[in-house]
Design a protein around this motif. Structure first.
Motif, PDB file in Angstrom:
ATOM      1  N   ASN A   1       0.780  -1.392   0.239  1.00 10.53           N
ATOM      2  CA  ASN A   1       0.198   0.044  -0.406  1.00 10.53           C
ATOM      3  C   ASN A   1       0.851   1.062   0.214  1.00 10.53           C
ATOM      4  O   ASN A   1       1.936   1.187  -0.623  1.00 10.53           O
ATOM      5  N   ASN A   2       0.428   1.821   0.893  1.00  4.85           N
ATOM      6  CA  ASN A   2       1.885   3.526   0.889  1.00  4.85           C
ATOM      7  C   ASN A   2       2.656   2.895   2.022  1.00  4.85           C
ATOM      8  O   ASN A   2       3.329   4.198   2.295  1.00  4.85           O
ATOM      9  N   GLU A   3       2.850   2.315   2.534  1.00  4.31           N
ATOM     10  CA  GLU A   3       3.851   1.458   3.113  1.00  4.31           C
ATOM     11  C   GLU A   3       5.083   0.846   2.475  1.00  4.31           C
ATOM     12  O   GLU A   3       5.750  -0.017   1.813  1.00  4.31           O
ATOM     13  N   PHE A   4       6.439   1.781   2.813  1.00  2.00           N
ATOM     14  CA  PHE A   4       7.604   0.907   1.975  1.00  2.00           C
ATOM     15  C   PHE A   4       8.818   0.954   2.568  1.00  2.00           C
ATOM     16  O   PHE A   4       8.970   1.481   4.348  1.00  2.00           O
ATOM     17  N   LYS A   5       9.454  -0.009   2.173  1.00  2.00           N
ATOM     18  CA  LYS A   5      10.899  -0.391   3.218  1.00  2.00           C
ATOM     19  C   LYS A   5      11.954  -0.321   2.960  1.00  2.00           C
ATOM     20  O   LYS A   5      12.583  -0.482   1.406  1.00  2.00           O
ATOM     21  N   ILE A   6      13.077   0.388   2.452  1.00  2.00           N
ATOM     22  CA  ILE A   6      14.133  -0.109   1.781  1.00  2.00           C
ATOM     23  C   ILE A   6      15.519  -0.340   2.476  1.00  2.00           C
ATOM     24  O   ILE A   6      15.972   0.058   3.970  1.00  2.00           O
ATOM     25  N   ALA A   7      16.137  -1.445   1.913  1.00  3.49           N
ATOM     26  CA  ALA A   7      16.815  -2.097   2.941  1.00  3.49           C
ATOM     27  C   ALA A   7      18.398  -2.356   2.461  1.00  3.49           C
ATOM     28  O   ALA A   7      18.527  -2.076   1.139  1.00  3.49           O
ATOM     29  N   VAL A   8      19.095  -1.458   2.871  1.00  5.87           N
ATOM     30  CA  VAL A   8      20.921  -1.637   2.101  1.00  5.87           C
ATOM     31  C   VAL A   8      21.925  -2.927   2.734  1.00  5.87           C
ATOM     32  O   VAL A   8      21.831  -2.735   4.517  1.00  5.87           O
ATOM     33  N   GLY A   9      22.036  -3.780   2.712  1.00  4.86           N
ATOM     34  CA  GLY A   9      23.008  -3.960   2.500  1.00  4.86           C
ATOM     35  C   GLY A   9      24.599  -4.238   2.287  1.00  4.86           C
ATOM     36  O   GLY A   9      24.713  -3.336   0.940  1.00  4.86           O
ATOM     37  N   ALA A  10      25.473  -5.102   2.804  1.00  3.01           N
ATOM     38  CA  ALA A  10      26.234  -4.980   2.045  1.00  3.01           C
ATOM     39  C   ALA A  10      27.525  -3.786   2.468  1.00  3.01           C
ATOM     40  O   ALA A  10      28.523  -2.985   1.311  1.00  3.01           O
TER      41      ALA A  10
ATOM     42  N   GLY B   1       5.211  11.252   0.932  1.00  4.36           N
ATOM     43  CA  GLY B   1       5.531  11.807  -0.295  1.00  4.36           C
ATOM     44  C   GLY B   1       4.447  11.839  -1.181  1.00  4.36           C
ATOM     45  O   GLY B   1       4.135  10.887  -1.599  1.00  4.36           O
ATOM     46  N   GLN B   2       4.608  12.846  -2.797  1.00  2.00           N
ATOM     47  CA  GLN B   2       3.837  12.179  -3.692  1.00  2.00           C
ATOM     48  C   GLN B   2       4.746  11.599  -4.618  1.00  2.00           C
ATOM     49  O   GLN B   2       6.217  11.947  -4.602  1.00  2.00           O
ATOM     50  N   LEU B   3       4.865  11.068  -5.126  1.00  3.88           N
ATOM     51  CA  LEU B   3       5.631   9.900  -5.547  1.00  3.88           C
ATOM     52  C   LEU B   3       6.182  10.453  -6.823  1.00  3.88           C
ATOM     53  O   LEU B   3       5.784   9.891  -8.291  1.00  3.88           O
ATOM     54  N   SER B   4       7.124  11.487  -6.907  1.00  2.00           N
ATOM     55  CA  SER B   4       7.140  12.133  -8.262  1.00  2.00           C
ATOM     56  C   SER B   4       8.876  11.957  -8.771  1.00  2.00           C
ATOM     57  O   SER B   4       9.510  11.314  -7.788  1.00  2.00           O
ATOM     58  N   GLU B   5       9.396  12.245  -9.884  1.00  2.00           N
ATOM     59  CA  GLU B   5      10.546  11.795 -10.494  1.00  2.00           C
ATOM     60  C   GLU B   5      11.594  12.442  -8.535  1.00  2.00           C
ATOM     61  O   GLU B   5      12.471  12.017  -8.545  1.00  2.00           O
ATOM     62  N   ALA B   6      11.250  14.148  -8.345  1.00  2.00           N
ATOM     63  CA  ALA B   6      12.041  14.882  -7.611  1.00  2.00           C
ATOM     64  C   ALA B   6      11.589  14.425  -6.004  1.00  2.00           C
ATOM     65  O   ALA B   6      12.475  14.247  -5.295  1.00  2.00           O
TER      66      ALA B   6
ATOM     67  N   GLU C   1      14.566  12.950  -3.861  1.00  2.00           N
ATOM     68  CA  GLU C   1      15.177  12.960  -2.310  1.00  2.00           C
ATOM     69  C   GLU C   1      15.146  12.003  -1.735  1.00  2.00           C
ATOM     70  O   GLU C   1      16.223  11.746  -0.246  1.00  2.00           O
ATOM     71  N   VAL C   2      14.441  10.602  -2.009  1.00  2.00           N
ATOM     72  CA  VAL C   2      14.430   9.826  -0.484  1.00  2.00           C
ATOM     73  C   VAL C   2      15.687   9.280  -1.055  1.00  2.00           C
ATOM     74  O   VAL C   2      16.275   8.607   0.214  1.00  2.00           O
ATOM     75  N   SER C   3      16.209   8.841  -2.550  1.00  2.00           N
ATOM     76  CA  SER C   3      17.980   8.099  -2.568  1.00  2.00           C
ATOM     77  C   SER C   3      18.537   8.978  -2.134  1.00  2.00           C
ATOM     78  O   SER C   3      19.781   8.724  -1.527  1.00  2.00           O
ATOM     79  N   ILE C   4      18.397  10.371  -1.996  1.00  2.00           N
ATOM     80  CA  ILE C   4      19.820  10.909  -0.685  1.00  2.00           C
ATOM     81  C   ILE C   4      19.512  10.390   0.375  1.00  2.00           C
ATOM     82  O   ILE C   4      20.833  10.657   1.003  1.00  2.00           O
ATOM     83  N   LEU C   5      18.948  10.563   0.928  1.00  2.00           N
ATOM     84  CA  LEU C   5      18.340  10.396   2.053  1.00  2.00           C
ATOM     85  C   LEU C   5      18.435   9.919   2.327  1.00  2.00           C
ATOM     86  O   LEU C   5      19.584   9.462   3.563  1.00  2.00           O
TER      87      LEU C   5
ATOM     88  N   ARG D   1      15.947   2.884  -8.296  1.00  3.76           N
ATOM     89  CA  ARG D   1      15.776   2.186  -9.737  1.00  3.76           C
ATOM     90  C   ARG D   1      15.142   0.964  -9.301  1.00  3.76           C
ATOM     91  O   ARG D   1      13.920   0.948  -9.412  1.00  3.76           O
ATOM     92  N   GLY D   2      15.545   0.565  -7.486  1.00  4.53           N
ATOM     93  CA  GLY D   2      14.396  -0.067  -6.297  1.00  4.53           C
ATOM     94  C   GLY D   2      13.232   0.699  -6.733  1.00  4.53           C
ATOM     95  O   GLY D   2      12.106  -0.166  -6.497  1.00  4.53           O
ATOM     96  N   ILE D   3      12.994   1.889  -6.339  1.00  8.00           N
ATOM     97  CA  ILE D   3      11.408   2.737  -6.035  1.00  8.00           C
ATOM     98  C   ILE D   3      10.753   2.569  -8.008  1.00  8.00           C
ATOM     99  O   ILE D   3       9.683   1.839  -7.703  1.00  8.00           O
ATOM    100  N   LYS D   4      11.080   3.227  -8.326  1.00  7.90           N
ATOM    101  CA  LYS D   4      10.714   2.544  -9.817  1.00  7.90           C
ATOM    102  C   LYS D   4      10.461   1.229  -9.975  1.00  7.90           C
ATOM    103  O   LYS D   4       9.371   1.058 -10.926  1.00  7.90           O
ATOM    104  N   GLU D   5      10.956   1.004  -9.103  1.00  6.10           N
ATOM    105  CA  GLU D   5      10.758  -0.631  -9.985  1.00  6.10           C
ATOM    106  C   GLU D   5       9.490  -1.220  -9.240  1.00  6.10           C
ATOM    107  O   GLU D   5       8.863  -1.390  -9.314  1.00  6.10           O
ATOM    108  N   VAL D   6       9.238  -0.824  -8.261  1.00  5.43           N
ATOM    109  CA  VAL D   6       8.107  -1.454  -6.967  1.00  5.43           C
ATOM    110  C   VAL D   6       7.100   0.027  -7.320  1.00  5.43           C
ATOM    111  O   VAL D   6       5.406  -0.306  -7.095  1.00  5.43           O
ATOM    112  N   LEU D   7       7.002   0.733  -7.766  1.00  3.26           N
ATOM    113  CA  LEU D   7       6.188   1.812  -8.393  1.00  3.26           C
ATOM    114  C   LEU D   7       5.568   1.812 -10.028  1.00  3.26           C
ATOM    115  O   LEU D   7       4.030   1.703 -10.083  1.00  3.26           O
TER     116      LEU D   7
END
Ligand SMILES: Cc1cc2nc3c(=O)[nH]c(=O)nc-3n(C[C@H](O)[C@H](O)[C@H](O)COP(=O)(O)OP(=O)(O)OC[C@H]3O[C@@H](n4cnc5c(N)ncnc54)[C@H](O)[C@@H]3O)c2cc1C
Length: 266
Positions: free
Chosen positions: A191-200, A218-223, A227-231, A259-265
């Motif tokens: 739904n509107n819940e995301f998890k971003i996991a980063v390993g290695a 947020g609004q799921l825009s390119e901007a 912003e999320v990837s930088i954070l 890349r991961g966000i774009k794929e799940v969207l």
């Protein structure tokens, strides 16, 4: 003379209680998974405990959850119709690049998760899902809490993943095929819940909590994705090793998260 790992006694218990008793009889008594890592070491093991008679090599599904037994091999994960049909096949995708089929035929889910390897591709993918570990003595623990806690001597019995309508993506960067990942990233959306996991990083996988939260709000825009990837790259810590510098990992994090966000969207 080259010293290899040595086993003094070999036990193949028929109950988990028996395995647990043997494990605790001596400090150096050791459970055997697929021995991928054990055989690279020089440990002398008083009693090696083979878990393969305990029926822990099954992948099961019911209405609410999927269970992966500790002795399930990575190859079984890779070809499982249950796991390919759920979460966009993120778990099979995470293991299929790990060395070759012969290797994946022997290495096990339980040893991997229990050992909390920083470089693990499987753990990162699992962390983006609603996953729990089931320990014989420690009981049911959310994977993120299990990864954060210290090592107690226990037996990992299985992994449980709650079945939800989850979209998921996995990406890893390697210097060459067969090498450990320089960085791996898993993104999930329920739904509107995301998890971003980063390993290695090269430390063990973590959720980028602030970035995951921001994405859900947020609004799921390119901007916003930018912003999320930088954070995510800012809130997590990275280190350097022979595979890559921390600066390189930070740049990779931003790119793979995007890349991961774009794929799940999609
Ligand atoms: C050369 C090489 C390259 C690799 N490359 C990658 C890679 O690119 N990506 C990746 O994700 N992984 C990689 N791995 C790791 C691999 O995928 C497995 O995670 C690793 O080999 C451990 O699994 P195993 O079954 O071989 O464990 P084992 O070597 O048998 O055991 C490892 C440890 O786990 C303990 N253990 C076993 N079962 C249990 C249990 N049920 N409960 C509690 N403790 C238990 C053992 O006592 C031991 O201490 C690599 C491993 C090797 C050797």
């Amino acid at each position: 003379m080259i010293k290899l790992f040595q086993i003094k006694n070999y036990a193949i218990p028929n109950t988990i209680e028996e395995a647990y008793q043997l494990l605790n009889e001596k400090r150096a008594n050791t459970l055997l998974g697929g021995c991928g890592f054990l055989k690279m070491g020089k440990k002398t093991i008083p009693t090696a405990i083979d878990l393969s008679h305990l029926g822990l090599d099954k992948i099961k599904e019911d209405e609410n959850a999927i269970e992966i037994g500790a002795m399930t091999s990575f190859r079984a994960v890779e070809v499982s119709s249950i796991l390919n049909d759920h979460f966009d096949g993120i778990l099979p995708r995470a293991v299929k690049e790990i060395l070759g089929v012969q290797f994946r035929n022997v290495v096990t889910v339980g040893a991997t998760v229990y050992s909390r390897y920083g470089f693990s591709d499987f753990i990162t993918a699992l962390l983006a899902l609603d996953a729990y570990v089931i320990l014989y003595k420690g009981g049911k623990i959310p994977l993120a809490a299990f990864l954060a806690q210290g090592c107690q001597k226990d037996i990992l019995i299985k992994i449980v993943i709650l079945k939800k309508n989850t979209r998921a993506a996995f990406h890893a960067m390697r210097n060459s095929q067969g090498d450990y990942a320089i960085l791996n990233v898993a993104v999930s959306k329920e739904n509107n819940e995301f998890k971003i996991a980063v390993g290695a990083r090269p430390q063990r996988a973590m959720i980028a909590r602030e970035a995951s939260k921001l994405l859900g709000e947020g609004q799921l825009s390119e901007a916003m994705i930018e912003e999320v990837s930088i954070l995510a790259a800012k809130e997590l810590t990275f280190g350097s090793n022979m595979r890559g510098t921390k600066e390189y990992r930070q740049i990779l994090c931003k790119a793979l998260v995007k890349r991961g966000i774009k794929e799940v969207l999609s």
